[in-house]
Design a protein around this motif. Structure first.
Motif, PDB file in Angstrom:
ATOM      1  N   PRO A   1      30.888  10.102  15.699  1.00 32.70           N
ATOM      2  CA  PRO A   1      30.348   8.742  15.577  1.00 32.70           C
ATOM      3  C   PRO A   1      31.383   7.781  14.984  1.00 32.70           C
ATOM      4  O   PRO A   1      31.701   7.842  13.796  1.00 32.70           O
ATOM      5  N   THR A   2      31.938   6.933  15.818  1.00 31.55           N
ATOM      6  CA  THR A   2      32.868   5.883  15.379  1.00 31.55           C
ATOM      7  C   THR A   2      32.405   4.597  16.045  1.00 31.55           C
ATOM      8  O   THR A   2      32.326   4.529  17.267  1.00 31.55           O
ATOM      9  N   PHE A   3      32.118   3.595  15.230  1.00 26.72           N
ATOM     10  CA  PHE A   3      31.507   2.377  15.747  1.00 26.72           C
ATOM     11  C   PHE A   3      32.472   1.207  15.833  1.00 26.72           C
ATOM     12  O   PHE A   3      32.066   0.089  16.129  1.00 26.72           O
ATOM     13  N   SER A   4      33.740   1.462  15.558  1.00 25.63           N
ATOM     14  CA  SER A   4      34.763   0.426  15.706  1.00 25.63           C
ATOM     15  C   SER A   4      36.118   1.107  15.847  1.00 25.63           C
ATOM     16  O   SER A   4      36.270   2.276  15.483  1.00 25.63           O
ATOM     17  N   PRO A   5      37.115   0.399  16.380  1.00 20.02           N
ATOM     18  CA  PRO A   5      38.448   1.004  16.529  1.00 20.02           C
ATOM     19  C   PRO A   5      39.050   1.451  15.198  1.00 20.02           C
ATOM     20  O   PRO A   5      39.792   2.436  15.159  1.00 20.02           O
ATOM     21  N   VAL A   6      38.745   0.749  14.099  1.00 20.43           N
ATOM     22  CA  VAL A   6      39.333   1.137  12.819  1.00 20.43           C
ATOM     23  C   VAL A   6      38.763   2.462  12.327  1.00 20.43           C
ATOM     24  O   VAL A   6      39.476   3.262  11.700  1.00 20.43           O
ATOM     25  N   GLN A   7      37.494   2.731  12.617  1.00 20.44           N
ATOM     26  CA  GLN A   7      36.936   4.039  12.272  1.00 20.44           C
ATOM     27  C   GLN A   7      37.557   5.133  13.138  1.00 20.44           C
ATOM     28  O   GLN A   7      37.801   6.249  12.661  1.00 20.44           O
ATOM     29  N   ALA A   8      37.830   4.807  14.402  1.00 20.08           N
ATOM     30  CA  ALA A   8      38.500   5.776  15.267  1.00 20.08           C
ATOM     31  C   ALA A   8      39.906   6.077  14.750  1.00 20.08           C
ATOM     32  O   ALA A   8      40.362   7.228  14.800  1.00 20.08           O
ATOM     33  N   LEU A   9      40.592   5.058  14.235  1.00 21.21           N
ATOM     34  CA  LEU A   9      41.919   5.276  13.641  1.00 21.21           C
ATOM     35  C   LEU A   9      41.841   6.208  12.434  1.00 21.21           C
ATOM     36  O   LEU A   9      42.676   7.104  12.261  1.00 21.21           O
ATOM     37  N   SER A  10      40.843   5.995  11.597  1.00 21.34           N
ATOM     38  CA  SER A  10      40.683   6.848  10.419  1.00 21.34           C
ATOM     39  C   SER A  10      40.418   8.291  10.824  1.00 21.34           C
ATOM     40  O   SER A  10      40.954   9.229  10.222  1.00 21.34           O
ATOM     41  N   ALA A  11      39.575   8.475  11.846  1.00 21.98           N
ATOM     42  CA  ALA A  11      39.271   9.824  12.308  1.00 21.98           C
ATOM     43  C   ALA A  11      40.518  10.490  12.886  1.00 21.98           C
ATOM     44  O   ALA A  11      40.807  11.659  12.608  1.00 21.98           O
ATOM     45  N   LEU A  12      41.263   9.740  13.690  1.00 20.53           N
ATOM     46  CA  LEU A  12      42.448  10.305  14.325  1.00 20.53           C
ATOM     47  C   LEU A  12      43.524  10.661  13.298  1.00 20.53           C
ATOM     48  O   LEU A  12      44.304  11.595  13.491  1.00 20.53           O
TER      49      LEU A  12
ATOM     50  N   LEU B   1      35.612  13.083  21.375  1.00 17.75           N
ATOM     51  CA  LEU B   1      35.496  11.696  21.843  1.00 17.75           C
ATOM     52  C   LEU B   1      35.292  10.760  20.669  1.00 17.75           C
ATOM     53  O   LEU B   1      34.410  10.975  19.836  1.00 17.75           O
ATOM     54  N   LEU B   2      36.112   9.699  20.615  1.00 18.88           N
ATOM     55  CA  LEU B   2      35.972   8.648  19.612  1.00 18.88           C
ATOM     56  C   LEU B   2      35.629   7.364  20.355  1.00 18.88           C
ATOM     57  O   LEU B   2      36.511   6.688  20.886  1.00 18.88           O
ATOM     58  N   PRO B   3      34.337   6.993  20.421  1.00 16.36           N
ATOM     59  CA  PRO B   3      33.942   5.877  21.281  1.00 16.36           C
ATOM     60  C   PRO B   3      34.311   4.498  20.762  1.00 16.36           C
ATOM     61  O   PRO B   3      34.651   3.615  21.540  1.00 16.36           O
ATOM     62  N   GLY B   4      34.235   4.262  19.461  1.00 19.37           N
ATOM     63  CA  GLY B   4      34.584   2.951  18.924  1.00 19.37           C
ATOM     64  C   GLY B   4      33.610   1.844  19.280  1.00 19.37           C
ATOM     65  O   GLY B   4      33.911   0.668  19.095  1.00 19.37           O
ATOM     66  N   ASP B   5      32.430   2.195  19.823  1.00 21.11           N
ATOM     67  CA  ASP B   5      31.453   1.185  20.232  1.00 21.11           C
ATOM     68  C   ASP B   5      30.073   1.829  20.228  1.00 21.11           C
ATOM     69  O   ASP B   5      29.821   2.772  20.979  1.00 21.11           O
ATOM     70  N   PRO B   6      29.136   1.322  19.403  1.00 19.14           N
ATOM     71  CA  PRO B   6      27.802   1.945  19.334  1.00 19.14           C
ATOM     72  C   PRO B   6      27.006   1.804  20.618  1.00 19.14           C
ATOM     73  O   PRO B   6      26.062   2.556  20.846  1.00 19.14           O
ATOM     74  N   ASP B   7      27.365   0.847  21.490  1.00 15.61           N
ATOM     75  CA  ASP B   7      26.607   0.637  22.721  1.00 15.61           C
ATOM     76  C   ASP B   7      26.857   1.711  23.770  1.00 15.61           C
ATOM     77  O   ASP B   7      26.207   1.716  24.819  1.00 15.61           O
ATOM     78  N   LEU B   8      27.801   2.608  23.525  1.00 19.14           N
ATOM     79  CA  LEU B   8      28.132   3.633  24.519  1.00 19.14           C
ATOM     80  C   LEU B   8      27.363   4.930  24.309  1.00 19.14           C
ATOM     81  O   LEU B   8      27.616   5.913  25.006  1.00 19.14           O
TER      82      LEU B   8
END
Length: 529
Positions: free
Chosen positions: A388-399, A359-366
């Motif tokens: 732990p991904t706190f924004s969509p750009v971090q999720a892109l890097s992980a993916l 899971l790549l949440p892209g939001d710390p509030d979740l």
């Protein structure tokens, strides 16, 4: 275990699915009453899987709620006569434990007794030597057990069920002639044995993964009961039924194997073998609102129910914006909108039907709702890890570093390292007055944020391109080779071109990747690697 709770019900549901899958072919092979070559094992497996899916999608904190979720799912997904009876067994368990946080020995006694009543009522012509006989024996053994220990009561019920199962050939000549026991009764004994294993802590001697599906050529829609003169099995769910007794009479005039059973609230499952499909559906329309209508022709072949896990790996990204969603989908991810409802998050995980889910949440509030959803998924046997991904750009890097050929654990580590190595920035419009690290901001001011903290404030109306360039410069002060930007819904036209021209002059060694993300209420998301 001296009390059955919601966690134990989840464990039991998972064990039932696995046990029925493992015994499915054997149960199908012995289905000789009243017509051979049945699909009792397949129908029980599919019905129990529907029950488990309902439980996984429902937040529960008591045994009553957990059993009620199972009963609803079984009723909605009941397959064949055996599935209808199973739904009533689960309904009986749920009604007996309706308001209880946990269920002890006395509750299990009441539950099996109520299940016996409802299952018998679901069959128009009960026959000795079937699943009803075995269920009745189990209920009586639980009632007469001298011990008040939960493990003793369920063990007594399971043993009595097994003895009654062995006796079914003496009650039905067709079983004796074929040298088999009743198929539906065998399925019930499997469920009772799994309950004993969960409560006593004994290991289940069945494979964890579902057995491989049979080929379509080996499956035929078979009648588990009734006359061979009727060609079709008609089933549907019915809402708001006005007179179920009259509906049963109308259906009985059309065919046989009639059952109209409910969940104790306002949902009913209707089942009939007939030749006039239209009349069977019209009977339902006259008494409520039919939906999820299914028709099976007994002579036709059907495909097998797929196993619970149909793929090994899936990556789920929680992100808003059509552009961003399409971007992640193009990279092979499953995309869902962020939500703080654990049940919805759990439904997303379960629907992937993948053994390992990242899971790549892209939001710390979740964080909190995700923890609850992941805990339920893991308890049911699915391997789920949140990177732990706190924004969509971090999720892109992980993916970008995701590699399905790696071991799941190694892949998760690589994705987490890539996300952590990506500095995240954001340009957004302030919604309220606040004190930040760089001074006070007012509603409408433009904010430049770095790793979740405000580092730039521009009084509104502000120059969005200028502040965006300043934020990127600040992020590149510590070095970087790649700048990734997602343009939000509020981004002005040409912002990506401004950033590209600025980087060409100020940081010619840096590469820019810009995408139209369309995130609601956002201006710009920036990632620096």
């Amino acid at each position: 275990m001296q009390a059955l709770d919601a966690v134990a019900v989840r464990q039991w549901a998972d064990a039932c699915v696995r046990s029925l899958d493992a015994n499915r072919d054997d149960i199908d092979r012995i289905n000789v009453f009243p017509v051979p070559d049945g699909d009792t094992g397949t129908n029980l497996s599919q019905t129990m899987r529907s029950a488990q899916d309902s439980l996984l999608r429902t937040p529960v904190d008591s045994v009553g709620q957990a059993l009620a979720a199972l009963a609803r799912g079984a009723l909605a997904g009941a397959r064949g006569n055996s599935g209808v009876i199973l739904s009533q067994v689960l309904r009986g368990l749920a009604e007996a434990a309706q308001d209880a946080a946990t269920a002890g020995a006395q509750a299990i006694r009441r539950a099996l007794h109520r299940a016996d009543e409802l299952a018998t009522a679901a069959v128009s012509r009960p026959v000795p030597g079937t699943v009803l006989t075995v269920l009745h024996a189990a209920a009586e053994a639980a009632r007469d057990c001298p011990s008040d220990n939960l493990d003793d009561v369920v063990t007594a019920a399971a043993k009595a069920g097994a003895l009654a199962l062995a006796d079914t050939p003496r009650q039905l000549a067709v079983l004796a002639e074929a040298g088999v026991v009743d198929a539906g009764a065998k399925g019930l004994v499997v469920l009772l044995d799994t309950l004993v294993a969960v409560i006593t802590g004994r290991p289940l001697d069945v494979p964890f993964a579902a057995s491989p599906p049979r080929t379509p050529e080996s499956l035929t829609t078979a009648r588990e009961a009734g006359s061979a003169e009727y060609e079709y099995e008609v089933m549907y769910l019915l809402d708001g039924a006005s007179d179920t007794d009259l509906l049963k009479q109308r259906l009985a005039a059309l065919g046989d194997c009639v059952s109209v059973v409910g969940d104790g609230a306002d949902l009913w499952t209707v089942h009939v073998h007939c030749n006039d499909i239209g009349a069977a559906v019209e009977a339902g329309i006259a008494h409520g609102r039919p939906h999820r209508i299914t028709v099976a022709r007994f002579a036709d072949q059907i495909t097998a129910q797929a196993p619970r896990f149909v793929r090994d790996r899936a990556v789920v990204v929680l992100v808003e914006g059509e552009g961003a969603a399409e971007l992640f989908r193009s990279e092979g991810a499953v995309v869902a909108e962020p939500t703080d409802n654990p049940a919805d998050l759990l439904a997303v995980v379960v629907s992937t039907r993948a053994r390992h889910v990242t899971l790549l949440p892209g939001d710390p509030d979740l964080r909190e709702p995700l923890e609850e959803a992941v805990a339920q998924a893991v308890a049911s046997g699915q391997d789920v890890v949140v990177v732990p991904t706190f924004s969509p750009v971090q999720a892109l890097s992980a993916l970008a570093v995701h590699d399905p050929s790696r071991r799941p654990g190694d892949d998760v580590v690589a994705m987490a390292e890539a996300a952590a190595a990506t500095r995240r920035g954001e340009v957004k419009v302030s919604e309220r007055e606040a004190i930040t690290w760089v001074g006070r901001c007012q509603p409408g001011d433009l904010l430049g944020m770095l790793d979740g903290e405000v580092v730039l404030v521009e009084p509104g109306p502000a120059d969005v391109p200028a502040l965006s360039c300043r934020l990127v410069d600040r992020m590149l002060a510590g070095g970087g080779e790649l700048v990734t930007v997602l343009l939000g819904e509020e981004a002005p036209e040409g912002l990506d071109e401004v950033l590209e021209n600025h980087l060409r002059v100020a940081h010619p060694e840096v590469e820019l990747a810009a995408y139209r993300g369309g995130q609601p209420g956002a201006v710009l998301s920036v990632g620096v690697e």
